[in-house]
Design a protein around this motif. Structure first.
Motif, short mmCIF file in Angstrom:
data_model
loop_
_atom_site.label_atom_id
_atom_site.label_comp_id
_atom_site.label_asym_id
_atom_site.label_seq_id
_atom_site.Cartn_x
_atom_site.Cartn_y
_atom_site.Cartn_z
N SER A 140 0.83 -1.22 0.00
CA SER A 140 0.00 0.00 0.00
C SER A 140 0.86 1.26 0.00
O SER A 140 0.55 2.23 -0.69
CB SER A 140 -0.94 0.02 1.21
N PRO A 145 -2.80 4.32 -2.37
CA PRO A 145 -4.12 3.82 -1.96
C PRO A 145 -4.90 3.26 -3.15
O PRO A 145 -4.67 3.64 -4.30
CB PRO A 145 -4.81 5.06 -1.38
N ASP A 152 -4.45 -0.87 2.95
CA ASP A 152 -5.06 0.45 3.15
C ASP A 152 -5.77 0.51 4.50
O ASP A 152 -5.66 1.52 5.21
CB ASP A 152 -6.09 0.74 2.04
#
Ligand SMILES: [Zn+2]
Length: 172
Positions: A140, A145, A152
């Protein structure tokens, strides 16, 4: 792999991990304040002989500690349950696996590394289980994102303890 590590980066990561980061070819994400590496990018075949599936490796000390706290709180079972029962999360998690493999394949191609011993293997339990939050958080952080849904969620959960936009690099 645009962000080639400097000697200072290699020294910083060696301190973070307590070992020399063999096969590190790029910095995957940096502290947005001081520039210290938070994630390493490691080539698929280290030193021409060691297959290395965990392309994105979490090295930032505060980030590692935060992921460990969430693991110690027993969150893996709930995340695994989410991946297996929620169709939206499941499909996003499978996609994160494919994106991970595609990135590594491109790295292998550019570096001339074979992937024969790690074919189809990514990291962190992808694509059906949640086994290592460090690995998922690393993806991540490196890819941004919207790529790894569990990574996330972990980043959101640890926001008070670790964020790439707040410098925690001296908190070791
Ligand atoms: Zn920092």
């Amino acid at each position: 792999m645009a962000d080639t590590p400097t000697d200072a980066d290699i020294e910083a990561v060696t301190r973070q991990l307590g070992r020399y980061p063999r096969g590190m070819v790029a910095v995957g994400r940096r502290c947005e304040v001081c520039g210290t590496p938070l994630v390493t990018v490691t080539r698929p075949l280290v030193e021409g002989r060691i297959p290395f599936p965990t392309t994105f490796y979490l090295c930032g000390t505060a980030a590692v500690r935060a992921a460990s706290h969430v693991e110690a709180a027993g969150a893996m079972a709930a995340y695994t349950e989410m991946v297996q029962s929620d169709p939206t999360v499941r499909s996003a998690y499978h996609r994160a696996h494919r994106i991970y493999l595609a990135f590594r394949h491109e790295l292998a191609r550019r570096l001339g590394d074979t992937e024969e011993h790690i074919e189809g293997i990514s990291a962190g339990g992808l694509p059906v289980r949640v086994k290592c939050l460090h690995a998922l958080m690393a993806q991540s952080l490196a890819m941004g994102p919207g790529v790894n849904p569990i990574g996330d969620l972990v980043l959101e959960r640890v926001a008070d303890e670790f964020s790439p936009s707040v410098c925690h690099c001296d908190a070791a």
